[in-house]
Scaffold this active site. Structure first.
Site, PDB file in Angstrom:
ATOM      1  N   GLU A  20      -8.414   5.270  10.561  1.00 22.26           N
ATOM      2  CA  GLU A  20      -8.732   6.676  10.767  1.00 22.26           C
ATOM      3  C   GLU A  20     -10.248   6.875  10.886  1.00 22.26           C
ATOM      4  O   GLU A  20     -10.718   7.685  11.701  1.00 22.26           O
ATOM      5  CB  GLU A  20      -8.172   7.512   9.620  1.00 22.26           C
ATOM      6  N   SER A  39       3.084 -11.823  10.644  1.00 24.14           N
ATOM      7  CA  SER A  39       4.045 -12.828  10.196  1.00 24.14           C
ATOM      8  C   SER A  39       5.165 -12.895  11.212  1.00 24.14           C
ATOM      9  O   SER A  39       5.335 -11.994  12.034  1.00 24.14           O
ATOM     10  CB  SER A  39       4.621 -12.463   8.818  1.00 24.14           C
ATOM     11  N   ASP A  79       2.705   3.684   8.121  1.00 27.75           N
ATOM     12  CA  ASP A  79       1.418   4.274   7.751  1.00 27.75           C
ATOM     13  C   ASP A  79       1.566   4.944   6.390  1.00 27.75           C
ATOM     14  O   ASP A  79       2.229   5.979   6.269  1.00 27.75           O
ATOM     15  CB  ASP A  79       0.997   5.279   8.820  1.00 27.75           C
ATOM     16  N   ASP A 122      -3.895   8.119   4.122  1.00 28.02           N
ATOM     17  CA  ASP A 122      -4.594   9.182   4.856  1.00 28.02           C
ATOM     18  C   ASP A 122      -5.962   9.426   4.237  1.00 28.02           C
ATOM     19  O   ASP A 122      -6.172   9.233   3.024  1.00 28.02           O
ATOM     20  CB  ASP A 122      -3.788  10.489   4.844  1.00 28.02           C
TER      21      ASP A 122
END
Length: 822
Positions: free
Chosen positions: A189, A286, A358, A361
């Site tokens: 971000e 991976s 995700d 933040d």
């Protein structure tokens, strides 16, 4: 084989122990091992036995479930005590206590991201006996620590060099520490905000080239957010101080080394536990897959997994076998955590890759000009919460008092002017200790139980592939995804109440498969959420790993299915070590019709045009390709399509985006200009290689650049002879960040930085036929024969048997340890 140094206990207990172990069902079934030891350890209820095989894998046989975890902790500490102690000390913010005042700032940052919630509810989040398991594990760790206190000669060399003693552990340490999980996307971000700032009106275009997003959304900067005012460098530094592993330097640590000149006190290398740095090409990833019986030569499922992490000495992975009444599980985990996260239990097999949801933040606040510890939230000034702690400091008469401040969203990492910046991370919530969720799933007996356990998995996001001895295969992603009802999570957002999580998505909302018709499942960190799935467009995550490895592996499976080829354990081994680069093959198609009148360009062009994209260590073309594609071509492209002020992200340009532009240049440049970019960038790469490897291109090899060295954290402060003893070098290696045999490297030195920390192929049902390798060895003690004995095996793409049955273990045993309660 000589007797191992850590065990110097008298053998007067051998005869009574033998009788006790016979009574406990732990009798010897094979030939006498090379060496035998005995010890009393606190925490055991009944006698236990450990058989260490010729590859350094401890096979633990205990009379109770919790005794097995006591012994696992004991054996992990015996092999990896300094690595474990450093992990704990860093995670709890206690570095200054033993290393001095230079560590106060990082200790403060580490404490900012410690779990501080209700421990009663925390333990229940992982399963009914998770606390009891953790208590047993740390009892074993503490038992070995106590032995080092009684006999300092048992201490690993690192403690002597640094002049301190290992600490006793508490069960809570295993779950309160959260820094070791692979996390995203806080720094992403920050980078995206800076890209929008540098690009001004073209910010979205700059960011598009910088990082591939799947699905291909268009990030939007929230209304009123000044991205150019973001203190990006400070925020990324604060995040690293809180989450990355320590970097030792001559300024922040004193090393007790006799006869060492001051000029030899060089900066210590980065800890092997560290996250990738900015100079590492490609992020961690991976591979895993599971194959149904109908597609295998054995008529049984096959499950394969090779998790990729930072390389160093010792390894991040530690293989062990834990056997007790009602439990018999074998595989790899991390030495500082109980249990097995990748392996099998004689009924089911399991293996993981990262599922890039995700879970972070960055919140930006307006603070009160009259009181900087108040921030604007829903039209009012809301006070931050202060947590005050004392940090003990080596050499200081008094501890240092530090304050961490928290908003309703999380710890404040930076503040300047009338702004404050906080991290919100799902992994700071209840039940989110990284990888601790394996406590439950490793004991599951069927897919329903396994899926139920994965529904309790918190962080980080994982793809789990599954197979069982009844012939079933499956795939389950796990992890708690924040629900962001009005934004995509890709940019910083104001913390004024307009951008709030509304809980987590139920695990049942995630896609999963059981016995898919295609006959296999393969994941490699790509976005593997089906495009027709309801969650595909709902923000599980957008910043996935480059799909090159996944494309190659899917292609191999599709080809085998089309040809009706039956797959073997050996096929999975070959695919884990496959070195074909899909991005290279795409670029070679663009080079195929080109010609050049420049002699040097023509020479390089001919070298690449005669190559097939296989990243062999003895290939001159592979060396040229990597230098060209990831340095001079990337620069030539960004110079062509970006303004001067937009090129600060040139090194970060996504390989996938770069190739997409070159394949379809419309809107960026003409086809002729594209061809010129391709050709003009070859000569600089040729010149660099001639300077580095010599004028004769026939003598170049990729392995001459791409060196595999497992660096010990103390290698920078010792003499050359000791450095050679601590580091493990295996020379040149093939592959790249884009091949299934992932071998990511530092873009400045081309030295290997990360890749498969561990490889495993399980013949499900015929468990002793399973194959495995760790690297560079099982032990963290440089004096041990198991410190470096697996490095060349790993580098050659070879494996050893993962012995499971008692008879197979006995045949491979080279050391036997008899343990009794203290």
């Amino acid at each position: 084989m000589p007797q191992r140094a850590p065990f110097r206990f008298a053998n007067r207990l051998a005869l009574p122990l033998a009788a006790a172990l016979l009574a406990a069902g732990c009798s010897s079934l094979g030939t006498a091992p090379t060496s035998q030891h005995s010890a009393k350890i606190a925490g055991l209820e009944k006698p236990a036995e450990v058989l260490i095989d010729q590859w350094g894998v401890p096979h633990i046989y205990a009379g109770t479930t919790y005794d097995a975890f006591v012994v696992q902790g004991y054996m992990a500490a015996r092999d990896r005590l300094w690595q474990m102690d450093l992990w704990r000390k860093r995670g709890l913010g206690q570095m200054a206590q033993d290393f001095g005042p230079a560590w106060v700032e990082s200790d403060k940052a580490a404490r900012a991201v410690l779990f501080r919630g209700d421990m009663y509810r925390e333990w229940l989040a992982y399963g009914s006996d998770s606390k009891r398991v953790a208590e047993a594990f740390v009892a074993g760790v503490n038992a070995f620590v106590a032995q080092t206190q009684a006999d300092p000669s048992l201490l690993p060399e690192e403690f002597k060099l640094l002049g301190y003693q290992p600490a006793q552990w508490a069960a809570e340490d295993t779950v309160r520490i959260r820094h070791h999980g692979l996390t995203l996307n806080f720094t992403g971000e920050v980078d995206r905000a800076q890209a929008f700032c540098e690009g001004k009106q073209n910010g979205a275009r700059v960011d598009w080239l910088r990082r591939e997003l799947v699905p291909d959304v268009k990030p939007q900067i929230p209304e009123g957010l000044d991205v150019c005012g973001l203190p990006g460098k400070e925020l990324k530094r604060a995040y690293a101080l809180a989450t990355a592993s320590p970097r030792f330097t001559k300024e922040n640590v004193k090393v007790s080394v006799q006869d060492m000149a001051p000029e030899q006190l060089l900066a210590l290398s980065e800890s092997t536990l560290n996250q990738p740095d900015a100079n590492t090409l490609a992020s961690y990833g991976s591979n895993n897959w599971t194959i149904a019986p109908g597609m295998t030569t054995t008529g049984r499922p096959i499950l394969a997994n090779d998790p990729h992490r930072a390389h160093g000495a010792p390894s991040l992975r530690y293989i062990s076998h834990i056997s007790a009444p009602g439990m018999d599980v074998i595989g790899a985990g991390e030495p500082f955590l109980p249990g097995i996260s990748i392996g099998h239990n004689g009924r089911i097999a399991f293996g993981l890759t990262r599922f890039y949801m995700d879970q972070e933040d960055l919140y930006v606040y307006d603070t009160n000009p009259q009181n900087s510890k108040e921030y604007q939230y829903q039209g009012r000034w809301e006070p931050m919460t202060r947590v005050t702690e004392s940090i003990a400091v080596k050499g200081a008469a008094q501890p240092v008092i530090v304050e961490n401040w928290y908003t309703r969203h999380g710890p404040v990492l930076a503040a300047e002017g009338n702004k404050a910046y906080a991290l919100r991370a799902a992994w700071l919530d209840l039940g989110m200790a990284p990888y601790f969720g394996s406590m439950d799933y490793m004991r599951a007996q069927d897919f329903d139980q396994f899926r139920a356990a994965m529904n309790r998995w918190g962080a980080p996001g994982e793809n789990q592939v599954y197979a069982d001895s009844s012939g079933n295969i499956g795939w389950i992603p796990g992890g708690l995804t924040p629900i962001r009802p009005n934004w995509d999570g890709l940019t910083p957002v104001p913390g004024d109440g307009r951008y709030e999580w509304t809980g987590y998505r139920n695990g049942d909302e995630l896609p999963w498969e059981f016995n898919p018709q295609r006959g296999y499942v393969v994941t490699a960190n790509e976005n593997n959420v089906p495009p027709n799935h309801p969650l595909y467009q709902k923000g599980i995550g957008y910043e996935w790993s480059d799909a090159a490895r996944a494309q190659r592996l899917h292609g191999l499976f599709e080809k085998a299915a089309k040809e009706g080829k039956k797959l073997s354990v050996a096929d999975s081994e070959a695919w884990q070590t496959d070195i074909v680069a899909v991005p290279a093959q795409r670029l070679l198609k663009l080079l195929a019709p080109l010609k050049s009148n420049d002699a040097q360009t023509a020479q390089g062009l001919a070298l690449l045009q005669g190559w097939d994209g296989t990243m062999a260590k003895d290939s001159a073309a592979a060396a040229l390709y990597e230098v060209w594609s990831n340095a001079s071509l990337k620069k030539a492209l960004t110079d062509k399509v970006l303004a001067a002020n937009e090129r600060s992200f040139a090194k970060e340009t996504s390989a996938t985006r770069m190739i997409a532009v070159l394949e379809s240049p419309q809107g960026w440049m003409s086809d002729a200009e594209r061809d010129q970019v391709l050709l003009s960038s070859i000569a600089p790469a040729m010149q660099w290689l001639q300077t580095k490897l010599g004028a004769d291109a026939k003598s170049w090899t990729w392995g001459s650049l791409h060196q595999a060295i497992f660096v010990h954290p103390l290698a920078g402060v010792v003499d050359s002879a000791t450095k050679q003893k601590l580091n493990v070098g295996v020379g040149g290696i093939g592959g790249s960040w884009a091949t299934p045999m992932a071998t990511s490297y530092n873009v400045d030195t081309y030295q290997l930085t990360s890749g498969a920390s561990f490889r495993m192929v399980v013949d499900v049902g015929n468990w002793d036929a399973s194959r495995v390798v760790n690297t560079p060895g099982q032990s963290g003690n440089p004096a041990s024969p198991h410190y470096r004995d697996l490095a060349n095996t790993w580098a050659a793409g070879q494996y050893f048997p993962l012995a499971y049955s008692r008879s197979a273990v006995e045949k491979a045993t080279r050391e036997r340890i008899a343990l009794t309660p203290q």
